[in-house]
Design an enzyme around this catalytic site. Structure first.
Site: not given
Length: 223
Positions: A39, A108, A137
């Site tokens: 990622r 996700s 996040k």
């Protein structure tokens, strides 16, 4: 392809000691990680392709799975095991059609509705969170909490990986809430020793899963 892993390492090369992502991931793999999501959203196509090739060789050496975040083309070009999709990505069914059978598609999710859509769309598994406060996040809003994770896992038809601020200190709580496994960045990559961190987390995860199985059998009245 079976979801036969419980530790899901999500990469962020900025958190790797000395910026050496491959070395940090290699040490985590030596500690028991068997699935990696590449990622690195800021990399261009060629840079991501080259990194994915190197990561494919590394994960293959440990019999571990490699998923590429969002980039079906890079996953195909490098022989990755699948892709991990965001809420705004192409539907999981379309990703599987492009990748072919026998590949993994993760999604996700941040609430029960997104989790249900991922399962209905053909995802093999989903991450859910952020469960706890975590800088990586923060853009997704406040943490959802363990209670929301428990409700989501109870309704889910696919394995759910708790994500966001999960580490050795709270893994028992998320497993107790029904999570199949945990997804993490800093718990692995920001650790002084990623191998030891992975071994510790794997042991705690298995202990939590064993406790959960025992408690479930007791509630069901089975031996």
């Amino acid at each position: 392809m079976a979801v036969d892993f419980r530790l899901y390492l999500i990469t962020d090369r900025r958190q790797a000691p000395g910026g050496d992502l491959l070395a940090a991931v290699g040490r985590a793999l030596a500690g028991g990680v068997r699935a990696v999501q590449l990622r690195e959203k800021d990399l261009g196509g060629r840079e991501l392709y080259e990194l994915a090739r190197a990561m494919r060789a590394l994960t293959s050496g440990y019999g571990a799975k490699l998923l590429v975040n969002d980039r079906v083309d890079v996953a195909l070009a490098t022989g990755a095991d699948g892709v991990h999709l965001g809420v705004a990505s192409i539907p999981p069914g379309e990703a599987r059609r492009l990748l072919g059978p026998g590949t993994l598609v993760g999604c996700s999710t941040h609430d029960e509705a997104e989790l249900a859509r991922a399962a209905a769309g053909g995802a093999d598994f989903a991450t859910f969170g952020p469960v706890y406060t975590t800088p990586s996040k923060a853009s997704y809003g406040p943490p959802v909490g363990v209670a929301a994770l428990r409700r989501a896992c109870g309704a889910a038809r696919i394995p759910v990986f708790a994500l966001g601020g999960v580490g050795p200190w709270n893994v028992a709580d998320v497993v107790g809430a029904g999570a199949w496994g945990v997804g993490a960045i800093s718990a692995f990559l920001a650790a002084e020793d990623p191998e030891a961190a992975a071994r510790d987390l794997a042991g705690r995860l298995e202990a939590g899963a064993a406790t959960e199985r025992t408690e479930r059998r007791g509630k069901e009245g089975t031996p």
